[in-house]
Design a protein around this motif. Structure first.
Motif, PDB file in Angstrom:
ATOM      1  N   TRP A  69       0.841  -1.201   0.000  1.00 21.70           N
ATOM      2  CA  TRP A  69       0.000   0.000   0.000  1.00 21.70           C
ATOM      3  C   TRP A  69       0.874   1.248   0.000  1.00 21.70           C
ATOM      4  CZ3 TRP A  69      -0.719   4.280   3.014  1.00 21.70           C
ATOM      5  CH2 TRP A  69      -1.885   5.035   2.762  1.00 21.70           C
ATOM      6  N   ARG A  70       1.883   1.248   0.871  1.00 22.72           N
ATOM      7  CA  ARG A  70       2.781   2.411   0.954  1.00 22.72           C
ATOM      8  C   ARG A  70       3.521   2.625  -0.360  1.00 22.72           C
ATOM      9  NH1 ARG A  70       5.510   1.252   6.846  1.00 22.72           N
ATOM     10  NH2 ARG A  70       4.290   2.724   8.082  1.00 22.72           N
ATOM     11  N   PHE A  71       3.999   1.537  -0.964  1.00 22.23           N
ATOM     12  CA  PHE A  71       4.744   1.674  -2.212  1.00 22.23           C
ATOM     13  C   PHE A  71       3.846   2.216  -3.321  1.00 22.23           C
ATOM     14  CE2 PHE A  71       6.331   0.015  -6.274  1.00 22.23           C
ATOM     15  CZ  PHE A  71       7.608   0.558  -6.266  1.00 22.23           C
ATOM     16  N   ASN A  72       2.613   1.698  -3.408  1.00 24.50           N
ATOM     17  CA  ASN A  72       1.690   2.206  -4.430  1.00 24.50           C
ATOM     18  C   ASN A  72       1.317   3.662  -4.173  1.00 24.50           C
ATOM     19  OD1 ASN A  72       1.716  -0.211  -5.776  1.00 24.50           O
ATOM     20  ND2 ASN A  72      -0.490  -0.412  -5.890  1.00 24.50           N
ATOM     21  N   HIS A  73       1.228   4.032  -2.896  1.00 27.04           N
ATOM     22  CA  HIS A  73       0.986   5.433  -2.554  1.00 27.04           C
ATOM     23  C   HIS A  73       2.127   6.295  -3.081  1.00 27.04           C
ATOM     24  CE1 HIS A  73      -0.087   8.508   0.862  1.00 27.04           C
ATOM     25  NE2 HIS A  73      -0.230   9.014  -0.342  1.00 27.04           N
ATOM     26  N   LEU A  74       3.342   5.854  -2.810  1.00 32.11           N
ATOM     27  CA  LEU A  74       4.520   6.603  -3.265  1.00 32.11           C
ATOM     28  C   LEU A  74       4.534   6.759  -4.787  1.00 32.11           C
ATOM     29  CD1 LEU A  74       7.374   7.837  -3.029  1.00 32.11           C
ATOM     30  CD2 LEU A  74       8.268   5.492  -3.003  1.00 32.11           C
ATOM     31  N   THR A  75       4.335   5.666  -5.514  1.00 28.24           N
ATOM     32  CA  THR A  75       4.417   5.750  -6.979  1.00 28.24           C
ATOM     33  C   THR A  75       3.275   6.584  -7.546  1.00 28.24           C
ATOM     34  OG1 THR A  75       3.237   3.628  -7.198  1.00 28.24           O
ATOM     35  CG2 THR A  75       5.644   3.565  -7.204  1.00 28.24           C
ATOM     36  N   ARG A  88       4.075   9.955  -9.766  1.00 26.22           N
ATOM     37  CA  ARG A  88       3.642  10.136 -11.151  1.00 26.22           C
ATOM     38  C   ARG A  88       2.608  11.245 -11.302  1.00 26.22           C
ATOM     39  NH1 ARG A  88       1.109   4.977 -13.720  1.00 26.22           N
ATOM     40  NH2 ARG A  88       0.458   6.470 -15.304  1.00 26.22           N
ATOM     41  N   THR A  89       2.058  11.707 -10.177  1.00 25.22           N
ATOM     42  CA  THR A  89       1.045  12.767 -10.242  1.00 25.22           C
ATOM     43  C   THR A  89       1.635  14.147  -9.968  1.00 25.22           C
ATOM     44  OG1 THR A  89      -0.621  11.169  -9.493  1.00 25.22           O
ATOM     45  CG2 THR A  89      -1.218  13.493  -9.408  1.00 25.22           C
ATOM     46  N   ILE A  90       2.477  14.273  -8.910  1.00 19.75           N
ATOM     47  CA  ILE A  90       3.039  15.593  -8.583  1.00 19.75           C
ATOM     48  C   ILE A  90       4.559  15.588  -8.544  1.00 19.75           C
ATOM     49  CG2 ILE A  90       0.994  16.267  -7.276  1.00 19.75           C
ATOM     50  CD1 ILE A  90       2.679  15.872  -4.707  1.00 19.75           C
ATOM     51  N   GLY A  91       5.179  14.452  -8.873  1.00 17.91           N
ATOM     52  CA  GLY A  91       6.630  14.403  -8.832  1.00 17.91           C
ATOM     53  C   GLY A  91       7.150  14.555  -7.410  1.00 17.91           C
ATOM     54  N   PHE A  92       8.060  15.484  -7.205  1.00 21.54           N
ATOM     55  CA  PHE A  92       8.658  15.679  -5.884  1.00 21.54           C
ATOM     56  C   PHE A  92       8.252  17.020  -5.275  1.00 21.54           C
ATOM     57  CE2 PHE A  92      11.096  12.317  -7.743  1.00 21.54           C
ATOM     58  CZ  PHE A  92      11.329  11.457  -6.666  1.00 21.54           C
ATOM     59  N   LYS A  93       7.072  17.510  -5.668  1.00 20.81           N
ATOM     60  CA  LYS A  93       6.535  18.711  -5.015  1.00 20.81           C
ATOM     61  C   LYS A  93       6.201  18.397  -3.560  1.00 20.81           C
ATOM     62  CE  LYS A  93       4.265  20.845  -9.036  1.00 20.81           C
ATOM     63  NZ  LYS A  93       4.313  19.781 -10.058  1.00 20.81           N
ATOM     64  N   TYR A 112       8.864  12.040   1.957  1.00 24.89           N
ATOM     65  CA  TYR A 112       8.316  11.528   3.215  1.00 24.89           C
ATOM     66  C   TYR A 112       7.816  10.103   3.037  1.00 24.89           C
ATOM     67  CZ  TYR A 112       4.935  10.888   7.003  1.00 24.89           C
ATOM     68  OH  TYR A 112       4.226  10.377   8.055  1.00 24.89           O
ATOM     69  N   LEU A 113       7.107   9.848   1.933  1.00 18.63           N
ATOM     70  CA  LEU A 113       6.563   8.515   1.685  1.00 18.63           C
ATOM     71  C   LEU A 113       7.680   7.499   1.449  1.00 18.63           C
ATOM     72  CD1 LEU A 113       3.572   9.488  -0.624  1.00 18.63           C
ATOM     73  CD2 LEU A 113       3.489   8.869   1.800  1.00 18.63           C
ATOM     74  N   ARG A 114       8.764   7.933   0.808  1.00 18.18           N
ATOM     75  CA  ARG A 114       9.876   7.012   0.564  1.00 18.18           C
ATOM     76  C   ARG A 114      10.542   6.615   1.885  1.00 18.18           C
ATOM     77  NH1 ARG A 114      12.266   5.222  -3.791  1.00 18.18           N
ATOM     78  NH2 ARG A 114      11.080   6.627  -5.155  1.00 18.18           N
ATOM     79  N   ARG A 115      10.671   7.550   2.809  1.00 20.13           N
ATOM     80  CA  ARG A 115      11.242   7.218   4.123  1.00 20.13           C
ATOM     81  C   ARG A 115      10.328   6.278   4.892  1.00 20.13           C
ATOM     82  NH1 ARG A 115      12.495  12.655   3.855  1.00 20.13           N
ATOM     83  NH2 ARG A 115      10.776  13.224   5.237  1.00 20.13           N
ATOM     84  N   SER A 147       0.469  18.490   0.160  1.00 12.79           N
ATOM     85  CA  SER A 147      -0.479  19.536   0.555  1.00 12.79           C
ATOM     86  C   SER A 147      -0.556  19.708   2.061  1.00 12.79           C
ATOM     87  CB  SER A 147      -1.875  19.222  -0.015  1.00 12.79           C
ATOM     88  OG  SER A 147      -2.316  17.951   0.431  1.00 12.79           O
ATOM     89  N   GLY A 148      -0.257  18.639   2.814  1.00 10.85           N
ATOM     90  CA  GLY A 148      -0.321  18.725   4.279  1.00 10.85           C
ATOM     91  C   GLY A 148       0.948  19.242   4.915  1.00 10.85           C
ATOM     92  N   GLY A 149       1.949  19.605   4.098  1.00  7.56           N
ATOM     93  CA  GLY A 149       3.176  20.184   4.625  1.00  7.56           C
ATOM     94  C   GLY A 149       4.359  19.231   4.662  1.00  7.56           C
ATOM     95  N   THR A 150       4.137  17.931   4.391  1.00  8.33           N
ATOM     96  CA  THR A 150       5.262  17.009   4.360  1.00  8.33           C
ATOM     97  C   THR A 150       6.047  17.209   3.067  1.00  8.33           C
ATOM     98  OG1 THR A 150       4.149  15.192   3.180  1.00  8.33           O
ATOM     99  CG2 THR A 150       3.805  15.341   5.562  1.00  8.33           C
TER     100      THR A 150
END
Length: 296
Positions: free
Chosen positions: A250-256, A260-265, A276-279, A268-271
């Motif tokens: 789940w976490r990996f799919n969240h990250l990808t 693919r949607t916002i890159g490394f921007k 953050y997701l990769r860590r 929205s919640g400040g993270t």
């Protein structure tokens, strides 16, 4: 005597069944007058459910974005419910019902992971049409996701702060933070079955993420080296691993999906968003259950 001409005729089709199929008039026999009955929509409160889909822009894909997150929150609520039902039974030494509940958790996790595949159909240009409209709202602030993490043992008091303004959400999260996790209860069960574990493991500070401990690895090795004698504990260990395996997916799919949607921007919640997701991928919930494979 000449044989009858009927004897040379090939057999014809069987006569038609005079009785109509049982479901031929199913629609006519269905309960159609719901004036005084609880209907499907009433039972599920569909008016309320569908009314909750309230995009704040005219962007086509905002409805998709809301729907995926609504569905995900429903699956999270089921996972929380199943974990909270299984944990007191484990504490009482029961394993059959918790194993069934954890199997349901695993199946629900699969649905959660699949939801990212639907969201991935949204392109960056689609997302940018409405991203700024929801301000600082973020999945990082999901109380139900945070509860799942707490129940599974990922403890960090700082992560409860986004819910401090909602006592109805904050109080249950605080209670979970200070209580044994699912893994803690599994270890207590091992100890109750006569497998040696030190007090520092069984009575640790529950507000902190547990640290790897050699005695815990030894305890699970005892189970894995004699699965016939410890069969339900062996099943429990494998089911816990199923849960963490799906959590990682789940976490990996969240990250990808985010990449693919916002890159490394920034999120929205400040993270830091994808960073953050990769860590978060490095977080291991049940480390000794992974280590036991190497040590066997």
């Amino acid at each position: 005597m000449a044989p009858s001409s009927r004897a040379h005729q090939p057999p014809g089709p069987p006569p038609p069944d005079p009785s109509p199929p049982e479901d031929a008039d199913a629609a006519a026999r269905a309960h159609l007058d719901l004036t005084r009955s609880l209907s499907y929509g009433d039972y599920l409160h569909l008016d309320t459910l569908l009314a909750a889909h309230r995009p704040v822009t005219g962007a086509h894909d905002e409805h998709l974005f809301i729907a995926v997150h609504h569905v995900s929150e429903l699956w999270l609520s089921l996972i929380v419910r199943e974990l909270q039902a299984a944990m007191p039974l484990l504490a009482a030494g029961v394993t059959d019902a918790p194993l069934k509940g954890l199997t349901r958790v695993v199946r629900a996790q699969e649905q959660l992971t699949g939801a990212w595949e639907v969201l991935k159909t949204m392109t960056p240009a689609d997302y940018l049409q409405f991203r700024s409209a929801f301000g600082q709202a973020s999945g990082f602030q999901s109380a139900q996701y945070r509860m799942v993490e707490l129940l599974l043992g990922n403890r960090d008091p700082v992560l409860l702060r986004p819910h401090a303004h909602r006592p109805d959400l904050y109080a249950p999260l605080q209670a979970a933070l200070h209580a044994p996790s699912l893994y803690d209860l599994a270890l207590r069960l091992l100890a109750a079955r006569g497998i040696t574990l030190p007090g520092e493991v069984l009575e640790r500070d529950f507000t902190a993420r547990p640290e790897e401990h050699p005695a815990v690895l030894d305890a699970w090795l005892a189970v894995y080296r004699d699965p016939e004698h410890h069969w339900d504990l062996y099943e429990l260990a494998e089911k816990l691993l199923d849960v963490e395996d799906n959590f990682r997916r789940w976490r990996f799919n969240h990250l990808t999906t985010v990449e693919r949607t916002i890159g490394f921007k920034r999120g929205s919640g400040g993270t830091s968003g994808a960073g953050y997701l990769r860590r978060a991928l490095d977080v291991v919930l049940f480390p000794e259950l992974w280590q036991v494979r190497t040590s066997l």
